[in-house]
Design a protein around this motif. Structure first.
Motif: not given
Length: 67
Positions: A36-59
């Motif tokens: 199980p991921l800690t709350r901090e790990e889950r938040a970091e994973w969510d941020r990384r996924e959101q950044r990657a998705l935002a970069s793709l959409v912006d492109h």
């Protein structure tokens, strides 16, 4: 119709961004299978996924490519 150099580079960049998003998602899925991921790990994973998705959409919006 011929592709311009910009179109080809745009497609390469699009593929790179798609791969980056897939990599972030896959890594997170593997981690959650191990433990199980800690709350901090889950938040970091969510941020990384959101950044990657935002970069793709912006492109896609900037270059008009959708893969």
């Amino acid at each position: 119709m011929t592709q311009t150099r910009c179109d080809v580079l745009s497609c390469v960049e699009h593929e790179r961004l798609e791969f980056e998003l897939l990599e972030v998602r896959t890594r997170g899925q593997y981690l959650t299978r191990l433990r199980p991921l800690t709350r901090e790990e889950r938040a970091e994973w969510d941020r990384r996924e959101q950044r990657a998705l935002a970069s793709l959409v912006d492109h896609e919006l900037e270059h008009g490519c959708g893969g």
